[in-house]
Structure formats: C-alpha cells, structure tokens
Design an enzyme around this catalytic site. Structure first.
Site, PDB file in Angstrom:
ATOM      1  N   TYR A  24       0.930  -1.170   0.013  1.00  0.00           N
ATOM      2  CA  TYR A  24      -0.264  -0.020  -0.059  1.00  0.00           C
ATOM      3  C   TYR A  24       0.940   1.260  -0.235  1.00  0.00           C
ATOM      4  CZ  TYR A  24      -4.150  -2.890   1.141  1.00  0.00           C
ATOM      5  OH  TYR A  24      -4.933  -3.787   1.197  1.00  0.00           O
ATOM      6  N   PRO A  33     -16.441  -3.110   0.926  1.00  0.00           N
ATOM      7  CA  PRO A  33     -17.890  -3.705   1.273  1.00  0.00           C
ATOM      8  C   PRO A  33     -18.973  -2.739   0.637  1.00  0.00           C
ATOM      9  CG  PRO A  33     -16.722  -2.138   2.932  1.00  0.00           C
ATOM     10  CD  PRO A  33     -15.725  -2.333   2.099  1.00  0.00           C
ATOM     11  N   GLY A  72     -16.692  -0.141  -4.070  1.00  0.00           N
ATOM     12  CA  GLY A  72     -15.814   0.929  -4.409  1.00  0.00           C
ATOM     13  C   GLY A  72     -16.787   2.160  -4.327  1.00  0.00           C
ATOM     14  N   GLY A  73     -17.882   2.205  -3.265  1.00  0.00           N
ATOM     15  CA  GLY A  73     -18.435   3.418  -3.304  1.00  0.00           C
ATOM     16  C   GLY A  73     -19.813   3.375  -4.152  1.00  0.00           C
TER      17      GLY A  73
END
Length: 330
Positions: A53, A212, A215-216
């Site tokens: 990341y 969850p 991706g929005g």
C-alpha cells in the site's frame, strides 16, 4: 464498539476494521494519524494494511505511516490488533514476490522495520501462490511464530478450495493454520457465498470483507451525483457497475431512504448481519467518514428489509434449490 472473536481464535477484534489503503495516497500522513487516533477513541482496535500500500512501489509507504504513528507512543501499538500482508511484488528482482520461504522471511522483517514493531498480530497471504508447496509455506510461517514475529495467519482472495488445502496441510503439521479470510464481499459481489463462506465456516475462519460498498457504488452515489457531491475518482468504477445494475442501485437507494438510513450504513449493516463475517474493512479518507461509519453498528435490518435486499441483489445459487455449497449436489 462491538467486538467478536477472529474466527475460531481467542483474539477479540472490533466489528469494524480500519482499512489503511488510502493512507499516503488519497489521505495525507497527518490526516491518517488523526483517523487512527479517532479509531481508537471509538474502540476500533483492528487495523488492516499491506506492504504494497502507498503510492511509491516497493517502499511500503502506508506501513511507514503506521510505524511513525506507533512510534508516538501513548499505548498506540498495544491497543492495536495489527494486520498486514505478504505476496505481491515489492521489487522487480527474483524472490521479491510470492510465498517462498525466502520472500516470506525477508518481507516479514521489512514490514516489522517499517511498522516499527516487534510483531505482527495477523499476517495475511495477499493471494494464493500456486507455485509454492504448502509444506514450505507453513514451515516458513511456523518459524516466524516460534520467533515471536507473527501471532496469527490469514488469507486473502482465496477460493474455498485453497482454504481447504491450506487447513489440511496445517492440520498435518499440528499447526493452527488460518484464522481469517479477507475477500471482496458486498451486496453487489456475493460470489464468496458459493464456496468461500461455507469453507470459512467449516474451518473456523473469520471472514473480513473488503470493498464492502463496492468501491462506493453502494454509498448513495446516485443521490450524490444529483447533488453534485460525488467524487470524480470513482466515476470509472461506478460506470462499469451501473452497466447492468443501475435499476437495482436506484431501488436500493430508495429502500434506504424509506427506512431512513444512509445507503453506506445499510451496506455495512447487511454485511454485519451475515453469518461468519467478523467485520468489514472500512477505508475512510477523513475523520468525518470514519465517524459516520459507526452508525452501521446501530442498525438492525429486519427480515423484510433483508428479503428486499436479496431481491435487489440476488445471491448466486446454482440450481437455486439449496444453499451453497450444497447447491452443487443433488
């Protein structure tokens, strides 16, 4: 905050998992530190990261941000169940990716240095390694545990068959094996219900859903677009998701409005209601987004609402007669 055991282990973790993927890319280090401080104030003790990341490839930028936050003291590390990952490339030379014993050892030591800690609570395989035998993987992991560098092991993006392979190989070594599986899982992506969730339940793994809210897309994006407040960065993913699901998403947002709840909170609450789910990974870019996420813990979706959500986003079920994995049998 609500807490639960991580799979069959004795480890207590918060039912919301703080995801750090935005730290160092979309969220500044200062804001990242503020988000982690606020997470502790809310009782969130489960932080998820990965060695890959961050914006700069191979440098572990996000892990470094966490490490500098831990170094501030104040019990930050002791209050945190720290999860990171190994597998994806950290360079372009041989043995800088995968799950060979060599890479596992080097990657673990590098993560510990960046995180400024002496141990990782949950070390997750970011992907299955089809070219390394389980005997080698579990031997390397058992050495790390004997050295006190890692306490628990988890998987990510594994198929149900991979989980079975891993657990049976661990059992033959009298090793605890996996305690968790981190998979993409949300109302719009329910494929893990076919075999991954049944395998995880059978072997006692806690399931940690990533993405969850797809991706929005499940965060109320249509309303945000109408109000002119939708983030531009998600437009590509949203367009792809809407290609065959726009009507379902519109109906979903209407359903959420009818019950008086924000779509993002309903999406998280639905996951929290699923058997075997430890907690979804939330990836707030701001403190305010983190604060809002806690509403999901207060929402109880009744049977009628759950049934409507299944109608809008049907679970994958071959033959449709039986729940997975028995749907494959006759």
């Amino acid at each position: 905050m609500e807490y639960t055991r991580l799979g069959r282990s004795g480890l207590s973790v918060s039912r919301l998992v703080l995801g750090t993927m935005n730290f160092g890319s979309r969220t500044s280090e200062e804001d990242s530190h503020a988000i982690m401080d606020r997470a502790h104030e809310h009782g969130i003790n489960f932080f998820d990261t990965a060695n890959v990341y961050g914006e700069k490839e191979g440098e572990g930028v996000t892990e470094q941000i966490l490490g500098r936050w831990f170094a501030q003291g104040g019990g930050r590390r002791d209050k945190t169940i720290l999860a990171t990952k190994v597998y994806l490339p950290m360079g372009d030379r041989p043995n800088e990716s995968g799950l060979s014993a060599l890479h596992i050892r080097r990657a673990c030591d590098a993560s510990l240095k960046r995180l400024q800690t002496d141990h990782i609570d949950l070390y997750q395989m970011h992907h299955i390694d089809r070219s390394t035998p389980w005997e080698e993987i579990w031997e390397a992991f058992s050495i790390l545990r004997q050295q006190g560098k890692v306490l628990y092991y988890g998987s990510s993006n594994f198929a149900g068959w991979h989980i079975a392979q891993a657990q049976e190989a661990a059992r033959s070594r009298h090793f605890l094996g996996l305690v968790s599986e981190q998979s993409i899982y949300n109302l719009m992506s329910r494929w893990v219900e076919l075999e991954v969730l049944p395998a995880a339940r059978h072997y006692g793994l806690g399931v940690i859903p990533w993405s969850p809210l797809h991706g929005g897309v499940l965060s109320g994006v249509l309303r945000k677009q109408r109000e002119g407040i939708a983030a531009r960065s998600g437009s590509g993913l949203w367009a792809a998701a809407f290609a065959g699901h726009r009507e379902s998403v519109e109906a979903y947002e209407k359903l959420c409005a009818d019950i008086g709840e924000d779509p993002a909170h309903v999406g998280l609450a639905w996951l929290l209601a699923q058997e075997g789910v430890t907690g979804p990974v939330i990836g707030p870019r701001t403190v305010e987004q983190l604060d809002g996420s806690l509403r999901a813990l207060q929402i109880t979706l009744d049977d009628g609402t759950l049934a409507k959500l299944d109608e809008l986003f049907p679970p994958p079920a071959p033959n449709g007669a039986k729940p997975a994995p028995e749907a494959y049998a006759w």
